[in-house]
Design an enzyme around this catalytic site. Sequence first.
Site: not given
Length: 291
Positions: A106, A271
């Site tokens: 990320d 994620h």
Amino acid sequence: MIRLPGFDYHRVRVTDDVALSVAVAGSGSPIVLLHGFPQTHLMWRHVAAELSTDHTVLVPDLRGYGDSDKPAETGADTYSKRTMAADIVALAQHFGHSRFALAGHDRGALVAFRAGLDHPGAISQLACLDVLPTLDMWDVLHGTAAAVGFHLYLMAQPAGLPEQLISASADAFFGHFLDLWIKDPAAIPGEVRTAYLAAARAAVPSIVADYRASAGIDVDHDRTDRAAGNRLTMPVTVLQQDWGAALGYEATALWSSWAPKLEHRTVDAGHFMAEEDPATVTAAIRALLER
């Protein structure tokens, strides 16, 4: 405070006004692991423990996050990925590592990407988890599908309003992403979730500044590199969810334009894949380190 078992903790000054908190363990060739949003270095707890059996592993909190310093945003470059990448190179050099592997998730993956472009001699291998390069990310967000990235647009606004809105309901804001972006909620146990929320709550201005930079100076840096034909020269592994179809892009093609030595694969986890499926992430990093 939750700490990584078996890791020693240090504070390392990487600039005149910023020190990073970093957990270090293991021996062997070095690898640095960079966390994402809205997390801290704790997201790497499973992967870091496994890699430390035969590698020197450095797991910092990025500037503006966790226990690292959070300088006030005095200009566009305070939280640029270029500045944050330079932090990581200085951190590794502090421990005697002039060349090291780098993996990021990320926000940390965007820092890792910039480090690979700006410091190719320092980065031996590069892994990026569940992002697109900043320039490509903005290019693919359009129409109603872009609603998934509402936080990107909120935190891109001038200083003041986003910080006020988020601070007024910080746990709900950051908790929203911890809930939405995960397939297996048990992968982030209660005490870790509490630690993430506490850290994010204490870092709203710097987190917003990090995202604001990605809507401004980081795009400028990517555009300059693209125009110059600069690419990642080291072996690169990208792990992503299969969310390209919803936004109408082909992730492998986008990444290949930056990374000619690319291995790209999709994963079944959400994620937060380093916490949901650490075995797959660890295996992919180990394979990268053999390249």
